[in-house]
Design a protein around this motif. Structure first.
Motif, mmCIF file in Angstrom:
data_model
loop_
_atom_site.group_PDB
_atom_site.id
_atom_site.type_symbol
_atom_site.label_atom_id
_atom_site.label_comp_id
_atom_site.label_asym_id
_atom_site.label_seq_id
_atom_site.Cartn_x
_atom_site.Cartn_y
_atom_site.Cartn_z
ATOM 1 N N HIS A 40 0.852 -1.182 0.000
ATOM 2 C CA HIS A 40 0.000 0.000 0.000
ATOM 3 C C HIS A 40 0.890 1.234 0.000
ATOM 4 O O HIS A 40 2.101 1.140 0.142
ATOM 5 C CB HIS A 40 -0.971 -0.002 1.177
ATOM 6 N N ALA B 47 -2.984 9.790 6.405
ATOM 7 C CA ALA B 47 -4.038 9.002 5.765
ATOM 8 C C ALA B 47 -3.641 7.543 5.720
ATOM 9 O O ALA B 47 -2.464 7.212 5.614
ATOM 10 C CB ALA B 47 -4.297 9.518 4.350
ATOM 11 N N ASP C 53 -4.075 4.074 3.602
ATOM 12 C CA ASP C 53 -4.421 3.672 2.238
ATOM 13 C C ASP C 53 -5.413 2.510 2.271
ATOM 14 O O ASP C 53 -5.049 1.348 2.247
ATOM 15 C CB ASP C 53 -3.167 3.264 1.457
ATOM 16 N N ASP C 54 -6.686 2.885 2.327
ATOM 17 C CA ASP C 54 -7.753 1.895 2.241
ATOM 18 C C ASP C 54 -8.432 1.996 0.876
ATOM 19 O O ASP C 54 -9.615 1.713 0.733
ATOM 20 C CB ASP C 54 -8.770 2.118 3.367
ATOM 21 N N GLY D 86 -8.433 4.994 -1.037
ATOM 22 C CA GLY D 86 -8.469 6.404 -1.428
ATOM 23 C C GLY D 86 -7.119 6.938 -1.838
ATOM 24 O O GLY D 86 -7.000 7.666 -2.826
ATOM 25 N N CYS E 11 -10.871 7.865 1.585
ATOM 26 C CA CYS E 11 -10.736 6.420 1.807
ATOM 27 C C CYS E 11 -12.101 5.754 1.911
ATOM 28 O O CYS E 11 -12.319 4.672 1.386
ATOM 29 C CB CYS E 11 -9.895 6.149 3.054
ATOM 30 N N MET F 125 -4.422 14.064 1.459
ATOM 31 C CA MET F 125 -5.224 13.117 2.219
ATOM 32 C C MET F 125 -4.964 13.362 3.709
ATOM 33 O O MET F 125 -3.907 13.011 4.223
ATOM 34 C CB MET F 125 -4.857 11.667 1.875
#
Length: 366
Positions: A69, A82, A84-85, A87, A332, A363
């Motif tokens: 990720h 942020a 990283d899912d 988004g 995300c 983000m």
């Protein structure tokens, strides 16, 4: 700026979880071995340098076999707050392709890669892997690339109309002249036509009888022959997409943002007071009057992707006022928070446009 290493790429060991009550077996040992081979990585990129850095990351032939990720470093050296899912990944793809269009292509509506002295076989193969990665992970395709280019690279033959794609590739003034020639050749300014044909290295005198054939030949030269080296490097890397992308033009159409698609993807609270109902009307009015560029910016603000990838956008309302009043997005999870303190629609439109036109994509929501 030179990128000779990926010192910020951090390997993480994969933890294995095996039920102690299960008897050992060869299948289990093989599964453990397979999991150890798939090393999870954090890929750290720098905002504003994503084009070069992502190409370097994907220059590794087996990069797609790894689980990883992204994290992004801001220009001030701080890490974006942020997770990283999805988004962050979508935002990175959006920034990469916007920079790629600007720095590595020619064309107007549709773009075609041009050969750069600092881009060789390895770099173009890397770009091909990024196309594959974007589609497999987020159903993202670089829709500003001419579809005939990707058709030739993915399928090995062209499906879309060459001339139509070429007319979207040339400048607006050239397109007007070419379309006029197709409908009324004698009514076109012949001197201007000859100047344009010379720009495209045409060595035959166009006439009403041969113009359509000349146009097809120039279209093939610009869209297929000139980027042939790039197409060749992409051919192998895009092979996994052949079964899914038999209709690239249709995929392009699905990914193009429209106000109707976006409005259908938005979910509002089931119960709303008078102020919230008014905000729903403001959002609908804003999307209906927005051009394609601002629709793309709105999508990127809410989801991270500047294309319509089918993500649902969940809207909630806040009481922010004064200097704190502003739309807030959580890419995300694709959430959009909107203040209800706008007295008039133009106030909302002005503030929304300022946020989107600022072109600052950070983000900041975990």
């Amino acid at each position: 700026m030179e990128y000779s290493s990926l010192d910020d790429t951090l390997p993480l060991s994969t933890e294995l979880s095996i039920e102690s009550s299960m008897p050992p077996s060869m299948d289990m040992f093989q599964e453990q071995a397979n999991q150890r081979e798939r090393v999870k990585k954090i890929i750290v990129l720098h905002r504003g340098q994503i084009l070069r850095e992502l190409i370097l990351v994907f220059s590794e032939e087996n990069i797609m076999e790894n689980d990883f990720h992204f994290q992004v470093i801001l220009p001030d050296g701080k890490l974006e707050n942020a997770v990283d899912d999805g988004g962050v990944m979508r935002d990175i793809l959006s920034e990469f392709w916007n920079d790629f269009y600007e720095q590595c292509t020619m064309g107007n509506g549709f773009k075609v890669p041009y050969l750069r002295h600092d881009f060789g076989k390895q770099e173009w193969e890397s770009v091909g892997r990024i196309i594959t990665f974007g589609w497999q992970k987020e159903k993202y395709l670089p829709v500003k690339l001419s579809p005939v280019l990707l058709e030739q690279a993915v399928l090995g033959f062209v499906v879309s109309d060459l001339v139509d794609s070429f007319l979207k590739y040339v400048s607006e003034s050239e397109r007007v002249i070419f379309e006029s020639c197709r409908s009324d050749f004698e009514g076109v300014d012949q001197e201007e036509l000859l100047e344009i044909m010379d720009i495209h290295n045409c060595r035959r005198l166009p006439t009403a009888d041969n113009f359509e054939q000349i146009l097809k030949e120039i279209a093939h030269q610009k869209l297929i022959q000139e980027p042939a080296f790039v197409i060749e490097q992409w051919n192998n890397t895009l092979a996994p997409l052949r079964s899914e992308l038999k209709g690239i033009a249709a995929v392009y159409e699905e990914l193009q943002p429209t106000s109707r698609k976006i409005m259908r993807s938005m979910t509002y609270p089931s119960t709303q007071n008078a102020q919230e109902k008014q905000m729903v009307k403001y959002v609908s009015a804003y999307l209906r009057e927005s051009d394609t560029q601002h629709l793309s910016l709105f999508l990127r603000f809410c989801t991270g992707s500047d294309l319509f990838t089918g993500k649902s956008i969940t809207v909630s309302f806040t009481q922010l006022q004064g200097f704190q009043r502003r739309p807030v997005a959580h890419t995300c999870g694709c959430y959009l928070e909107l203040p209800v303190s706008y007295d008039h629609y133009p106030d909302f439109r002005n503030e929304m446009n300022k946020v989107l036109d600022s072109n600052v994509w950070v983000m900041d929501i975990v």
